[in-house]
Design an enzyme around this catalytic site. Structure first.
Site, PDB file in Angstrom:
ATOM      1  N   GLN A 177      -7.486   0.435   4.067  1.00 29.18           N
ATOM      2  CA  GLN A 177      -8.325  -0.084   5.148  1.00 29.18           C
ATOM      3  C   GLN A 177      -9.714  -0.506   4.673  1.00 29.18           C
ATOM      4  OE1 GLN A 177      -7.539  -0.688   8.330  1.00 29.18           O
ATOM      5  NE2 GLN A 177      -5.434   0.010   8.079  1.00 29.18           N
ATOM      6  N   GLY A 226       0.798  -1.217   0.000  1.00 27.05           N
ATOM      7  CA  GLY A 226       0.000   0.000   0.000  1.00 27.05           C
ATOM      8  C   GLY A 226       0.831   1.267   0.000  1.00 27.05           C
ATOM      9  N   SER A 227       1.950   1.262   0.720  1.00 21.32           N
ATOM     10  CA  SER A 227       2.793   2.466   0.774  1.00 21.32           C
ATOM     11  C   SER A 227       3.395   2.777  -0.590  1.00 21.32           C
ATOM     12  CB  SER A 227       3.909   2.295   1.816  1.00 21.32           C
ATOM     13  OG  SER A 227       3.373   2.284   3.119  1.00 21.32           O
ATOM     14  N   ALA A 246      -2.769  -6.270   0.249  1.00 20.56           N
ATOM     15  CA  ALA A 246      -3.364  -7.588   0.462  1.00 20.56           C
ATOM     16  C   ALA A 246      -3.437  -7.988   1.925  1.00 20.56           C
ATOM     17  CB  ALA A 246      -2.572  -8.646  -0.318  1.00 20.56           C
ATOM     18  N   HIS A 247      -2.460  -7.573   2.733  1.00 24.88           N
ATOM     19  CA  HIS A 247      -2.403  -8.082   4.106  1.00 24.88           C
ATOM     20  C   HIS A 247      -3.462  -7.476   5.018  1.00 24.88           C
ATOM     21  CE1 HIS A 247      -0.252  -4.834   6.467  1.00 24.88           C
ATOM     22  NE2 HIS A 247      -0.134  -4.367   5.241  1.00 24.88           N
ATOM     23  N   CYS A 289       2.320   1.679  11.848  1.00 19.33           N
ATOM     24  CA  CYS A 289       3.535   2.253  11.264  1.00 19.33           C
ATOM     25  C   CYS A 289       4.197   3.277  12.178  1.00 19.33           C
ATOM     26  CB  CYS A 289       3.208   2.893   9.917  1.00 19.33           C
ATOM     27  SG  CYS A 289       2.534   1.717   8.726  1.00 19.33           S
ATOM     28  N   ASN A 292      -7.525   4.635   9.244  1.00 19.39           N
ATOM     29  CA  ASN A 292      -6.969   3.453   9.885  1.00 19.39           C
ATOM     30  C   ASN A 292      -7.011   3.507  11.407  1.00 19.39           C
ATOM     31  OD1 ASN A 292      -4.986   5.560   9.141  1.00 19.39           O
ATOM     32  ND2 ASN A 292      -3.562   4.324  10.328  1.00 19.39           N
TER      33      ASN A 292
END
Length: 401
Positions: free
Chosen positions: A181, A73-74, A202-203, A327, A153
């Protein structure tokens, strides 16, 4: 260490579901060919990537040629902002985002500010929503991109994405949303919602770590973030993470199939947890209520205690939770999201994020509601701030002589 384990940090990451792992395994062992090669071993992996692309496109109501796989995502967020900024700097140098974005967006904006771009950071209200009129007023003739996260998030706020996209399109400005999210948890239609670019990972929906997607609407001009080979139709260089991509495709397909039933279950558990925690004195629930909040998100602040101590004691009881974004979990600073919605530093420091998922049971919620009030009271009993507060309350209640 407590033998009972309760995982309440699904917004940080999720486990890989067995069905997802089963589809991934051959691409870690026997189907290992490089998709860029021309022999049959490689055609199998190329076909697997193509199937995953179709699965993602179906989930987002996009065309499969608008789906580009990334390392997470980042990376997708960085690519969206930097790629659009540098490809369109001849048109303008102004970007609009919000004060409650993930740091993958905020730090990218800081980078762009150092490289000649101007960024407007929109404020939010006490529940985390932007003001649509303020968005309209912020757009200028130099604005090239608006980036607003789909769902926050930390406090679970679901922004009015369709309306934001409509404003952007009326103003002929591109619209990106960080939907890390949201994807796999709420329905998303990129066409109906006026979305030009969308990031996902995906995670966050029971797929593997280290793989994500950037949806790029057909016809959009964007600079590459990673240069090298011709993978991803010359948009994103690097040999593909085949097993990860396969896992992402399967995970998003399962998430779509299970979404309605799972959201109903999680909403019930979420509301039960919020109602129980609200009974603890001097507790504030952060974020909106009802369907404008992510089904599995709970965020509260307990006055007179520190979030870090709370997390350690919860862990000793077998409960995994967080004080905000994973994060920034090592930071001693209060959440930028909580400060943005108007909480003072001393209250924001006592925040707790509990995020529910497919492994969460009603027994987990009952156990948490039994353990957490005791921990909060224990920490308050050790807090000078708490005792000072009680003394002031006692003096106020004393009758005047």
């Amino acid at each position: 260490m407590n033998e009972q384990r309760v995982y309440l940090d699904h917004s940080a990451t999720t486990y890989i579901k067995p069905q997802v792992f089963d589809e991934m395994l051959p691409y870690l062992t026997t189907h290992y060919g490089n998709p860029s090669s021309i022999y049959s071993l490689s055609r199998a992996t190329e076909n697997a990537i193509d199937q995953a692309r179709e699965r993602v496109a179906k989930a987002l109501h996009a065309d499969k040629n608008e789906i580009f796989f990334t390392g997470g995502g980042s990376e997708a967020d960085n690519w969206a902002l930097k790629g659009i900024a540098f490809a369109n700097k001849h048109r303008g140098n102004h970007i609009i985002t919000t004060k409650i974005e993930h740091h993958a967006i905020l730090h990218t904006c800081e980078f762009l500010e150092k490289n000649g771009f101007e960024v407007t950071y929109l404020p939010v209200d006490s529940e985390g929503f932007i003001n649509l009129d303020e968005l309209r007023q912020a757009i200028t003739g130099k604005t090239i991109l608006v980036s607003v996260m789909f769902a926050n998030n930390e406090i679970g706020t679901i922004e009015p994405i369709k309306e934001i996209g409509k404003i952007c399109h009326e103003k002929k400005v591109l619209f990106h949303t960080d939907a890390v999210q949201a994807v796999g948890h709420v329905p998303i239609d990129v066409k109906a919602m006026n979305i030009d670019l969308l990031s996902l990972a995906a995670h966050k929906f029971y797929g593997p770590k280290g793989v994500g997607v950037l949806y790029i609407r057909k016809g959009i001009k964007i600079e590459n973030l990673i240069h090298g080979g011709g993978q991803e139709r010359n948009k994103r260089a690097g040999t593909e993470n085949i097993a990860g991509i396969v896992g992402l495709g399967k995970a998003i397909e399962l998430a779509q199939e299970e979404m309605d039933a799972e959201n109903k279950r999680l909403t019930y558990l979420r509301d039960k947890l919020i109602n129980g925690l609200s009974r603890i004195p001097y507790t504030k629930v952060n974020g909106p209520v009802g369907n404008k909040r992510m089904p599995g998100n709970v965020n509260v602040c307990f006055r007179f205690i520190e979030g870090e101590s709370l997390l350690l004691l919860l862990d000793s009881k077998g409960i995994s939770a967080s004080s905000g974004s994973a994060c920034t979990s090592g930071s001693l600073d209060p959440s930028h999201v909580l400060l943005a919605i108007g909480l003072p530093h001393e209250i924001a420091h006592g925040s707790l994020r509990l995020t529910l998922g497919s492994s969460t049971t009603e027994q987990d919620i009952d156990y948490t509601l039994r353990v957490l009030p005791e921990i909060v009271q224990r920490l308050r009993d050790m807090s000078p701030l708490w005792h000072t507060f009680l003394e002031k309350q006692e003096n106020v209640s004393k009758p005047a002589v």
